[in-house]
Design a protein around this motif. Sequence first.
Motif: not given
Length: 161
Positions: A1-7, A9, A12
């Motif tokens: 999971m990359t930082w982009l897909s984590r944030y 959403t 968010n």
Amino acid sequence: MTWLSRYLTVQNGVFAAGFALGAYHLLVVSGVIAISTMPMRVTHVMLALSLLFVIKPASRKLAGTKVNAVFTAVLVVAAIGASLWMLARWKAIAFSGGITTDADFAAGVVLLIIVFEAARRGIGLILAAITFLFSFIPLPRRICRECWKGAGRHWNGSLWF
């Protein structure tokens, strides 16, 4: 999971939209943004209705389904589109003297349907039903003017015995 897909959403995104709506109101009220009343109202309604549709599902049964997601997307696009139309045309509508175009009428009908759906989702079916009922009160008045005139009596007479 990359930082982009984590944030990046939906949750968010809804949070950011709600934060932006609150910041917009604070900036307008504090005078940092100088905006006329009508564009401020239309922008508020557009953003608030869009947030309501994203947060509240069409029904409990449809919550989390693709049907609800499509229905919500259609409502959000319709709310934004009709609001942008009204935002672009509000002066022409206000100064038209009641003579508007077919597109103005269609945008108004779309906004009414959106408001009914927002009332149903936000508060329940009873408020949507009451709003729908009261939107038709002017019709009997046009058909039976004598009923509303009261044979020359005024509402004052019926209230003050």
